[in-house]
Design a protein around this motif. Structure first.
Motif, PDB file in Angstrom:
ATOM      1  N   THR A 155      19.783   2.536   6.733  1.00 50.60           N
ATOM      2  CA  THR A 155      19.108   1.456   7.441  1.00 50.60           C
ATOM      3  C   THR A 155      17.690   1.258   6.900  1.00 50.60           C
ATOM      4  O   THR A 155      16.949   2.225   6.739  1.00 50.60           O
ATOM      5  CB  THR A 155      19.044   1.759   8.947  1.00 50.60           C
ATOM      6  N   VAL A 156      17.356   0.029   6.656  1.00 51.18           N
ATOM      7  CA  VAL A 156      16.002  -0.286   6.206  1.00 51.18           C
ATOM      8  C   VAL A 156      15.121  -0.423   7.433  1.00 51.18           C
ATOM      9  O   VAL A 156      15.392  -1.226   8.320  1.00 51.18           O
ATOM     10  CB  VAL A 156      15.995  -1.613   5.419  1.00 51.18           C
ATOM     11  N   THR A 157      14.065   0.385   7.511  1.00 47.73           N
ATOM     12  CA  THR A 157      13.166   0.252   8.652  1.00 47.73           C
ATOM     13  C   THR A 157      11.942  -0.580   8.300  1.00 47.73           C
ATOM     14  O   THR A 157      11.324  -1.180   9.163  1.00 47.73           O
ATOM     15  CB  THR A 157      12.704   1.633   9.157  1.00 47.73           C
ATOM     16  N   GLU A 158      11.597  -0.602   7.016  1.00 45.76           N
ATOM     17  CA  GLU A 158      10.467  -1.422   6.620  1.00 45.76           C
ATOM     18  C   GLU A 158      10.696  -1.893   5.190  1.00 45.76           C
ATOM     19  O   GLU A 158      11.137  -1.108   4.342  1.00 45.76           O
ATOM     20  CB  GLU A 158       9.173  -0.613   6.715  1.00 45.76           C
ATOM     21  N   ALA A 159      10.405  -3.137   4.951  1.00 51.09           N
ATOM     22  CA  ALA A 159      10.565  -3.679   3.599  1.00 51.09           C
ATOM     23  C   ALA A 159       9.333  -4.488   3.238  1.00 51.09           C
ATOM     24  O   ALA A 159       8.866  -5.302   4.029  1.00 51.09           O
ATOM     25  CB  ALA A 159      11.809  -4.558   3.526  1.00 51.09           C
ATOM     26  N   ARG A 160       8.786  -4.234   2.073  1.00 50.75           N
ATOM     27  CA  ARG A 160       7.638  -5.002   1.603  1.00 50.75           C
ATOM     28  C   ARG A 160       7.886  -5.414   0.154  1.00 50.75           C
ATOM     29  O   ARG A 160       8.358  -4.612  -0.649  1.00 50.75           O
ATOM     30  CB  ARG A 160       6.363  -4.161   1.654  1.00 50.75           C
ATOM     31  N   ALA A 161       7.543  -6.646  -0.138  1.00 49.71           N
ATOM     32  CA  ALA A 161       7.699  -7.113  -1.506  1.00 49.71           C
ATOM     33  C   ALA A 161       6.366  -6.986  -2.230  1.00 49.71           C
ATOM     34  O   ALA A 161       5.319  -7.303  -1.683  1.00 49.71           O
ATOM     35  CB  ALA A 161       8.167  -8.567  -1.508  1.00 49.71           C
ATOM     36  N   GLY A 162       6.421  -6.477  -3.430  1.00 48.65           N
ATOM     37  CA  GLY A 162       5.227  -6.404  -4.263  1.00 48.65           C
ATOM     38  C   GLY A 162       5.416  -7.325  -5.450  1.00 48.65           C
ATOM     39  O   GLY A 162       6.403  -7.226  -6.168  1.00 48.65           O
ATOM     40  N   ILE A 163       4.483  -8.258  -5.624  1.00 51.15           N
ATOM     41  CA  ILE A 163       4.645  -9.217  -6.718  1.00 51.15           C
ATOM     42  C   ILE A 163       3.444  -9.104  -7.658  1.00 51.15           C
ATOM     43  O   ILE A 163       2.578  -8.270  -7.481  1.00 51.15           O
ATOM     44  CB  ILE A 163       4.792 -10.662  -6.194  1.00 51.15           C
ATOM     45  N   GLY A 164       3.430  -9.947  -8.648  1.00 52.89           N
ATOM     46  CA  GLY A 164       2.295  -9.970  -9.568  1.00 52.89           C
ATOM     47  C   GLY A 164       2.654  -9.428 -10.949  1.00 52.89           C
ATOM     48  O   GLY A 164       1.841  -9.474 -11.860  1.00 52.89           O
ATOM     49  N   TYR A 165       3.881  -8.934 -11.104  1.00 56.89           N
ATOM     50  CA  TYR A 165       4.272  -8.340 -12.389  1.00 56.89           C
ATOM     51  C   TYR A 165       4.499  -9.395 -13.465  1.00 56.89           C
ATOM     52  O   TYR A 165       4.613  -9.075 -14.633  1.00 56.89           O
ATOM     53  CB  TYR A 165       5.523  -7.479 -12.215  1.00 56.89           C
ATOM     54  N   LEU A 166       4.611 -10.647 -13.049  1.00 60.04           N
ATOM     55  CA  LEU A 166       4.829 -11.715 -14.035  1.00 60.04           C
ATOM     56  C   LEU A 166       3.685 -12.726 -13.987  1.00 60.04           C
ATOM     57  O   LEU A 166       3.843 -13.875 -14.370  1.00 60.04           O
ATOM     58  CB  LEU A 166       6.170 -12.400 -13.758  1.00 60.04           C
ATOM     59  N   HIS A 167       2.525 -12.256 -13.495  1.00 59.80           N
ATOM     60  CA  HIS A 167       1.384 -13.180 -13.454  1.00 59.80           C
ATOM     61  C   HIS A 167       0.856 -13.400 -14.868  1.00 59.80           C
ATOM     62  O   HIS A 167       0.518 -12.452 -15.557  1.00 59.80           O
ATOM     63  CB  HIS A 167       0.286 -12.626 -12.567  1.00 59.80           C
ATOM     64  N   THR A 168       0.824 -14.679 -15.270  1.00 54.57           N
ATOM     65  CA  THR A 168       0.414 -14.978 -16.638  1.00 54.57           C
ATOM     66  C   THR A 168      -0.807 -15.890 -16.684  1.00 54.57           C
ATOM     67  O   THR A 168      -1.192 -16.351 -17.752  1.00 54.57           O
ATOM     68  CB  THR A 168       1.571 -15.658 -17.392  1.00 54.57           C
ATOM     69  N   GLY A 169      -1.392 -16.178 -15.535  1.00 54.41           N
ATOM     70  CA  GLY A 169      -2.606 -16.991 -15.532  1.00 54.41           C
ATOM     71  C   GLY A 169      -2.385 -18.417 -15.985  1.00 54.41           C
ATOM     72  O   GLY A 169      -3.237 -18.998 -16.653  1.00 54.41           O
ATOM     73  N   ILE A 170      -1.256 -18.995 -15.619  1.00 53.27           N
ATOM     74  CA  ILE A 170      -0.968 -20.364 -16.055  1.00 53.27           C
ATOM     75  C   ILE A 170      -1.988 -21.336 -15.483  1.00 53.27           C
ATOM     76  O   ILE A 170      -2.491 -22.220 -16.184  1.00 53.27           O
ATOM     77  CB  ILE A 170       0.475 -20.765 -15.646  1.00 53.27           C
ATOM     78  N   GLU A 171      -2.334 -21.150 -14.192  1.00 53.60           N
ATOM     79  CA  GLU A 171      -3.272 -22.086 -13.572  1.00 53.60           C
ATOM     80  C   GLU A 171      -4.628 -22.031 -14.263  1.00 53.60           C
ATOM     81  O   GLU A 171      -5.273 -23.056 -14.477  1.00 53.60           O
ATOM     82  CB  GLU A 171      -3.417 -21.757 -12.079  1.00 53.60           C
ATOM     83  N   ILE A 221      11.340  -9.729   7.243  1.00 55.13           N
ATOM     84  CA  ILE A 221      12.116  -9.937   8.469  1.00 55.13           C
ATOM     85  C   ILE A 221      13.601 -10.124   8.168  1.00 55.13           C
ATOM     86  O   ILE A 221      14.437  -9.941   9.034  1.00 55.13           O
ATOM     87  CB  ILE A 221      11.585 -11.107   9.336  1.00 55.13           C
ATOM     88  N   MET A 222      13.919 -10.479   6.927  1.00 53.83           N
ATOM     89  CA  MET A 222      15.339 -10.587   6.578  1.00 53.83           C
ATOM     90  C   MET A 222      15.975  -9.203   6.447  1.00 53.83           C
ATOM     91  O   MET A 222      17.143  -9.021   6.726  1.00 53.83           O
ATOM     92  CB  MET A 222      15.503 -11.318   5.254  1.00 53.83           C
ATOM     93  N   CYS A 223      15.208  -8.230   5.974  1.00 51.62           N
ATOM     94  CA  CYS A 223      15.785  -6.925   5.611  1.00 51.62           C
ATOM     95  C   CYS A 223      15.636  -5.865   6.689  1.00 51.62           C
ATOM     96  O   CYS A 223      16.494  -5.002   6.815  1.00 51.62           O
ATOM     97  CB  CYS A 223      15.121  -6.410   4.343  1.00 51.62           C
ATOM     98  N   GLU A 224      14.540  -5.912   7.419  1.00 54.53           N
ATOM     99  CA  GLU A 224      14.272  -4.796   8.323  1.00 54.53           C
ATOM    100  C   GLU A 224      15.328  -4.710   9.421  1.00 54.53           C
ATOM    101  O   GLU A 224      15.674  -5.704  10.047  1.00 54.53           O
ATOM    102  CB  GLU A 224      12.855  -4.921   8.906  1.00 54.53           C
ATOM    103  N   GLY A 225      15.856  -3.513   9.614  1.00 52.88           N
ATOM    104  CA  GLY A 225      16.922  -3.316  10.584  1.00 52.88           C
ATOM    105  C   GLY A 225      18.302  -3.460   9.990  1.00 52.88           C
ATOM    106  O   GLY A 225      19.302  -3.155  10.632  1.00 52.88           O
TER     107      GLY A 225
END
Lengths: 447, 231
Positions: free
Chosen positions: A68-84, A421-425
């Motif tokens: 059972t997943v009690t807590e899920a957090r997404a970590g992003i930024g691994y594909l940040h290329t500074g396009i903006e 909220i999709m994954c927890e529980g």
């Protein structure tokens, strides 16, 4: 055991008491035994960033108890290329080449939003030739079909249904064939430009488009037959990763995930652009709010998009050849491409004109290509309905030839916040389903 | 085009209403070039404050907001700009939270969604260098407006809207990451795109683009941010 431990925020802390396991697939059972031996009930698991089911480089930090997943957090930024940031150093036209690489599965969606934004800044929205608007709608819808097919296909593949993926990718390839014929490239097309599109339909374009529609429909039918009564798929997707309407509104979720909660919110209807109000199509919705509903909606949207594509073909055939750029020579890109002996090249007529006939035309070409055009100072916000949801572009001009600021609100960036909220529980295995049903592309999320 | 782009400032009572976007110097970004344009100094400003009637549904929305804010309205709404068919409300940061609450909850406003927050850095706009731009979307009324908050670079604090608009969580982290705007009250204002130990805020104008010069035999092409270019 003096290694740093991952925390929910993505930062690292030193904690000597927490044992750390490294799992590389096959030795999972050994790890579980080791954990049992040490009496650890609560396990913090790191999924990704290089994991085949994370649609790019997404890192998911899971706290699990048993399965059972009690807590899920997404970590992003691994594909940040500074396009903006990069876009601030290029002309408005060159920016298209950058923003098309954000969500690379739905390239022309960013191009469209960005160009509509520039046109609003320039005040030339009403001057875009009808032919260009139809081509834009055509490309936006073909892109939508491609994006949805990837979402559904990879989603199936992650559950072990390889045939769903191969069928979806064959269907997508059919759209690519025509897209390549018209734009010159399969993806990252750089096709939609400020003021119009880079070129009109090539010879035989209408016939190729007409031939494509039944091919794509065939694959969609095949895919539907494969999915809709599949008991395993139903078991894995139904009632999984639920997000209801209040939660979706609170999290600013748009696109198929929002429409799967029952709200028929689609910017093509709510706030039409490029003449969408003149096309006949439906906005499919569902009230099930689960991963299954999202998958079904994406399939239904593909059929609706095909309906729009057919209407585009009819209109293009009726309109025939003509301009696909604004008439204003101070904005319109001067050169047209044509197919040379090496496969691609500048139009010989244009080269003859600027090199042999008109000095002014040469100067004009040079100035427009190297310097670009100035855009009056101010700011705009342009939102369009991308395949994944509301894609917003905030553009600021300082009156010069380059954007002062270009910000993209990628729908995936926003929607990925719902992962928790999709994954927890739920079960660990359902995390994969939840990620697939969000359908984000990390290139767009991280930009 | 930009030469004719003269903006007529409209003085809103006692305030300096224009955002100075940039002061452009020269034409190519190089001093002492042969064009003779290197001494050119050209301030560029945002469209100025608008006067009533704003047109479309804009007046109604501003009226409702002013009524809800009561005595605080004059202080909270710095000025209103209508340009290119879009409504922008410049809000004082001390009142942002209350304004957002009204925008979301009042039945005549009902901006259910905030489409994030986009930071913009205007180094020339002294005392108001950092702007946070919130596009607000009303699904009920099918409207969109823009709330803009300007703060001093030396005091880059803006109240977080996460409690009102939970979807702003990541967007505020991104704007902190890229511009260094601190959103007070955010549940976890960590960097989101850049690595945790990154120094600086890359989307600010005083942060260089980066890149390395490309070396050729006997010559060097500078990185894109340092090249001579039209401005």
């Amino acid at each position: 055991m003096n290694n740093p431990t991952a925390q929910a925020t993505g930062s690292f802390v030193e904690d000597a008491d927490v044992p750390e396991y490294n799992v590389y697939g096959a030795d999972w059972s050994e790890t579980v035994e080791e954990a049992m031996r040490l009496g650890q009930q609560r396990i913090v698991m790191n999924m990704g960033p290089q994991h085949p089911s994370t649609h790019g480089v997404l890192r998911v930090m899971l706290e699990i108890e048993g399965e059972t997943v009690t807590e899920a957090r997404a970590g992003i930024g691994y594909l940040h290329t500074g396009i903006e940031k990069n876009m601030e150093y290029r002309t408005w036209t060159q920016g298209v080449t950058f923003c098309t690489r954000m969500d690379y599965v739905a390239s022309m969606t960013q191009e469209l939003a960005y160009c509509l934004g520039i046109e609003k800044l320039l005040g030339i929205t009403d001057d875009i030739p009808e032919r260009a608007s139809i081509l834009r709608v055509l490309m936006a819808e073909l892109t939508r079909i491609g994006s949805h097919l990837v979402a559904v296909g990879t989603g199936g593949n992650e559950l072990g249904a390889t045939t769903i993926m191969t069928t979806a990718f064959i269907g997508r390839e059919e759209t690519f064939k025509v897209i390549e014929m018209i734009t010159g490239l399969r993806t990252n097309n750089n096709y939609i430009r400020p003021g119009g599109v880079s070129q009109g339909l090539p010879e035989g374009g209408i016939e190729a488009l007409r031939a494509m529609v039944p091919e794509v429909k065939l694959r969609l039918d095949e895919l539907s037959a494969l999915q809709m009564e599949n008991p395993i798929l139903k078991g894995r997707l139904k009632n999984v990763a639920k997000v209801d309407l209040p939660a979706a509104t609170a999290l600013g979720i748009t696109g198929p995930i929002l429409r799967a909660t029952g709200l028929p919110y689609d910017l093509r209807k709510a706030e039409p652009y490029c003449g969408y109000e003149t096309y006949d199509f439906q906005v499919p919705t569902s009230t099930d709010s689960d991963a299954w509903a999202r998958m079904v909606l994406r399939m239904e949207e593909c059929y609706e998009s095909l309906k729009i594509v057919e209407q585009c073909i009819d209109r293009l055939e009726k309109l025939g050849d003509g301009p696909v750029m604004v008439a204003d020579k101070k904005i319109a890109w001067p050169a047209q491409l044509s197919i040379g002996s090496d496969g691609q090249g500048n139009s010989p007529e244009h080269i003859r004109h600027i090199m042999g006939e008109s000095m002014e035309a040469l100067i004009h070409h040079f100035k427009l290509v190297t310097e670009g055009f100035d855009v009056p100072a101010g700011q705009v916000y342009q939102a369009i309905e991308g395949p994944k949801g509301l894609l917003g572009v905030h553009l600021v001009s300082d009156g010069g030839a380059k954007p002062w600021r270009a910000h993209f609100r990628d729908p995936g960036f926003n929607n990925l916040q719902a992962l928790s909220i999709m994954c927890e529980g739920g079960q660990v295995a359902d995390v994969v389903v939840a990620i697939a049903s969000i359908d984000m592309v990390l290139g767009g999320v991280d930009r | 085009m930009s030469d004719n782009n003269e903006i007529q400032p409209v003085e809103a009572e006692g305030r300096s209403p224009l955002t100075l976007i940039n002061v452009r110097e020269g034409l190519f970004g190089a001093k002492g070039d042969t064009s003779g344009f290197d001494g050119l100094v050209k301030p560029v400003q945002m469209p100025g404050a608008s006067e009533r009637p704003y047109g479309e549904w804009f007046d109604g929305v501003v009226d409702v907001l002013e009524e809800l804010l009561g005595d605080k309205a004059a202080e909270a709404i710095e000025y209103v700009v209508v340009a290119r068919g879009e409504l922008t409300l410049y809000i004082a940061r001390d009142h942002l939270y209350e304004v957002a609450q009204h925008l979301r909850d009042d039945q005549d406003l009902r901006f259910e969604m905030c489409l994030g927050v986009s930071g913009v850095h205007y180094p020339a706009d002294k005392g108001r260098e950092l702007h946070a731009v919130y596009p607000m979307q009303s699904i009920t009324h099918n409207r969109r407006l823009r709330v803009e908050v300007a703060v001093d670079d030396n005091d880059p604090h803006i109240p977080s809207l996460c409690a009102i608009y939970p979807m702003n969580n990541w967007h505020e982290r991104e704007t902190w990451d890229f511009f260094g705007i601190i959103f007070d009250g955010h549940p976890s204002l960590a960097r989101i795109e850049m690595p945790d130990d990154w120094v600086g805020h890359p989307q600010r104008k005083d942060y260089p683009l980066g890149g390395i010069p490309i070396e050729y035999k006997g010559a060097e092409v500078p990185s894109p941010g340092e090249r001579r270019q039209y401005r």
